[in-house]
Enzyme design. Structure first.
Site, PDB file in Angstrom:
ATOM      1  N   GLN A 160       0.852  -1.193   0.000  1.00  0.00           N
ATOM      2  CA  GLN A 160       0.000   0.000   0.000  1.00  0.00           C
ATOM      3  C   GLN A 160       0.887   1.242   0.000  1.00  0.00           C
ATOM      4  O   GLN A 160       2.081   1.173   0.273  1.00  0.00           O
ATOM      5  CB  GLN A 160      -0.893   0.008   1.254  1.00  0.00           C
ATOM      6  N   ASP A 215      -0.120  -0.133  13.768  1.00  0.00           N
ATOM      7  CA  ASP A 215       0.345   1.088  14.440  1.00  0.00           C
ATOM      8  C   ASP A 215       0.485   0.859  15.941  1.00  0.00           C
ATOM      9  O   ASP A 215       1.064   1.677  16.647  1.00  0.00           O
ATOM     10  CB  ASP A 215      -0.634   2.240  14.166  1.00  0.00           C
ATOM     11  N   ASP A 285      -8.542  -4.910  13.210  1.00  0.00           N
ATOM     12  CA  ASP A 285      -8.155  -3.501  13.178  1.00  0.00           C
ATOM     13  C   ASP A 285      -7.533  -3.232  11.813  1.00  0.00           C
ATOM     14  O   ASP A 285      -6.319  -3.044  11.670  1.00  0.00           O
ATOM     15  CB  ASP A 285      -7.148  -3.254  14.310  1.00  0.00           C
TER      16      ASP A 285
HETATM   17  N1  SAM Z   1      -8.852   1.414  10.595  1.00  0.00           N
HETATM   18  C1  SAM Z   1      -7.775   1.281  11.557  1.00  0.00           C
HETATM   19  C2  SAM Z   1      -7.364   2.629  11.907  1.00  0.00           C
HETATM   20  O1  SAM Z   1      -7.708   3.479  11.120  1.00  0.00           O
HETATM   21  O2  SAM Z   1      -6.749   2.866  12.927  1.00  0.00           O
HETATM   22  C3  SAM Z   1      -6.722   0.432  10.980  1.00  0.00           C
HETATM   23  C4  SAM Z   1      -5.329   0.863  11.169  1.00  0.00           C
HETATM   24  S1  SAM Z   1      -4.155  -0.380  10.903  1.00  0.00           S
HETATM   25  C5  SAM Z   1      -2.811   0.601  10.464  1.00  0.00           C
HETATM   26  C6  SAM Z   1      -4.712  -1.133   9.397  1.00  0.00           C
HETATM   27  C7  SAM Z   1      -3.785  -2.270   9.055  1.00  0.00           C
HETATM   28  O3  SAM Z   1      -4.475  -3.349   8.397  1.00  0.00           O
HETATM   29  C8  SAM Z   1      -2.662  -1.869   8.100  1.00  0.00           C
HETATM   30  O4  SAM Z   1      -1.452  -1.779   8.805  1.00  0.00           O
HETATM   31  C9  SAM Z   1      -2.659  -2.977   7.045  1.00  0.00           C
HETATM   32  O5  SAM Z   1      -1.346  -3.384   6.696  1.00  0.00           O
HETATM   33  C10 SAM Z   1      -3.434  -4.079   7.751  1.00  0.00           C
HETATM   34  N2  SAM Z   1      -3.985  -5.086   6.828  1.00  0.00           N
HETATM   35  C11 SAM Z   1      -4.611  -4.894   5.657  1.00  0.00           C
HETATM   36  N3  SAM Z   1      -4.939  -6.082   5.098  1.00  0.00           N
HETATM   37  C12 SAM Z   1      -4.499  -7.052   5.960  1.00  0.00           C
HETATM   38  C13 SAM Z   1      -4.523  -8.470   5.929  1.00  0.00           C
HETATM   39  N4  SAM Z   1      -5.073  -9.147   4.895  1.00  0.00           N
HETATM   40  N5  SAM Z   1      -3.968  -9.144   6.967  1.00  0.00           N
HETATM   41  C14 SAM Z   1      -3.415  -8.463   8.009  1.00  0.00           C
HETATM   42  N6  SAM Z   1      -3.354  -7.109   8.084  1.00  0.00           N
HETATM   43  C15 SAM Z   1      -3.892  -6.414   7.062  1.00  0.00           C
END
Ligand code: SAM
Length: 412
Positions: A160, A215, A285
């Site tokens: 991403q 995070d 999350d």
């Molecule tokens: N919506 C939350 C927020 O705004 O605080 C999410 C934050 S967190 C940073 C979102 C995380 O989901 C990202 O770090 C991303 O890499 C992870 N993510 C996306 N797809 C994923 C998957 N298939 N397996 C594990 N993590 C995933």
């Protein structure tokens, strides 16, 4: 005088090395993209530096534009490039042309890391607020934004686009694929609301799984529950975790390195398919359903979560905006109701998301809305959880008190 000044510092460029040293080739590339962007070339000057410590010299070039200038400086010994695109908007707004030219030149050099600055120059009525206005759209229909003083990181990871921005009001702010994720100043709205309603309604959570959450904000809230013995976090993108460790201490407060935490890099679908562990809490999350997180917002995945829950356990996830994304929220609630006896939608306004945001707790045994305020208060006291910014026993009840338009969405 009013205009837009873009700079980009490119690191570890994977382009042909000749592009770093051949002034003619670089001049042709810049000329072509300048004209394709619709800008007006007036004059140009190029200079190739002599060899330096046995390395070929870099190239400095300037394209004089009727709209201002393009400047390019290559550093072959470091595989680096610094770029300036500056346009004034005297006769028309040339901002999109500047962005297009910058994008084309950056792509030609193929950096693996980049720092971008986005400066608003001069202003028709004298000094305007400094900083870059960064917008986000909610479901392609509503736009909101924040002004940032600094763009600390702007890179394409394997999964991403990762941006780290900074402003006085929000502090450091993480964006993924153009969506705001979390910020130092207001992260407690989302992270406390994601974690504490289910974790406090559960009589004694000991094991938890966070999927996403790189995070570290949700993990930090979870570990406030003294009974938690083991928390596993699995995020797809190790760079998010690395950036969090380096830049977002005020959000995770060291939770990513807590002895009770196991932090893994991987896809949540794969992890859940492999693990035989059972969890009292599973927190999704994640980024939104239209991102690499898509497969984790499906009936199949919710079914897997159900079977990875310990007896009495609960699944928690965010669902998006009930107002801007009613179909998404309705569909997710339907999928959850097909799997779980108790599905409790809830919600709150989250400043960084620009709107009221929906979440849900799903469980076969736990109904967080049935937990009395006194029970929630007593458990927060017992667990020594006092320093929260958002959540408390009365807010617990308020979170589940849904406005009718949201209630209707989640009922059928
Ligand atoms: N919506 C939350 C927020 O705004 O605080 C999410 C934050 S967190 C940073 C979102 C995380 O989901 C990202 O770090 C991303 O890499 C992870 N993510 C996306 N797809 C994923 C998957 N298939 N397996 C594990 N993590 C995933």
């Amino acid at each position: 005088m009013q205009g837009l000044h873009l700079t980009a510092d490119l690191y570890h460029c994977a382009c042909e090395s000749v592009l770093m040293t051949d002034a003619d080739m670089l001049a042709q590339l810049c000329r072509r993209h300048t004209l394709e962007a619709g800008l007006t070339l007036v004059d140009e000057k190029w200079h190739t530096f002599p060899e330096f410590q046995g390395q070929p010299g870099g190239v400095t070039g300037m394209l004089l534009l009727a709209e201002s200038h393009l400047a390019v400086h290559t550093w072959p010994e470091r595989n680096g490039v610094t770029l300036d695109v500056y346009v004034c908007n005297f006769q028309e707004d040339n901002s999109r042309k500047a962005e297009a030219l910058m994008k084309a030149i950056v792509e030609a050099f193929r950096p693996s890391d980049m720092q971008r600055q986005h400066l608003t120059r001069g202003d028709v009525d004298g000094p305007a607020d400094a900083g870059e206005l960064v917008f986000e759209d909610v479901a392609g229909q509503a736009y909101f934004g924040f002004r940032f003083d600094r763009r600390i990181l702007d890179r394409q990871t394997a999964h991403q686009r990762l941006e780290l921005l900074e402003s006085a009001p929000l502090g450091r702010t993480l964006r993924l694929d153009g969506r705001y994720m979390t910020s130092e100043a207001e992260e407690f709205f989302y992270h406390e609301a994601l974690v504490h309603p289910a974790a406090t309604a559960h009589p004694a959570p000991r094991t938890a799984l966070i999927i996403g959450g790189g995070d570290g904000g949700a993990l930090e809230e979870l570990l406030k529950h003294r009974g938690i013995e083991r928390a596993t976090l699995v995020d797809l993108d190790g760079e998010v975790i690395d950036v969090a460790r380096r830049y977002l201490e005020k959000i995770h407060r060291g939770a990513l390195d807590d002895p009770r935490a196991t932090v893994l890099v991987g896809d949540g679908v794969d992890f859940l398919a492999r693990t035989s562990d059972r969890y009292d809490l599973i927190l999704l999350d994640l980024t939104d359903p239209d991102t690499p997180a898509g497969p984790l917002y499906t009936p199949e995945f919710f079914h897997r979560c159900k079977h990875a829950l310990a007896p009495g356990g609960a699944l928690v996830l965010h669902m998006g905006s009930p107002f801007h994304q009613p179909g998404q929220v309705r569909d997710l609630c339907r999928m959850l109701r097909a799997q779980f006896a108790h599905v409790r939608p809830y919600g709150l306004h989250i400043p960084l998301y620009g709107t009221y945001w929906g979440l849900a707790v799903a469980s076969d045994a736990l109904d967080p809305d049935a937990a009395a305020g006194e029970t929630i208060h007593a458990r927060l006291e017992e667990r020594g959880i006092r320093d929260l910014e958002y959540y408390n026993a009365r807010v617990h009840g308020a979170l589940f008190a849904l406005p009718n338009y949201y209630l209707r969405l989640t009922r059928d």
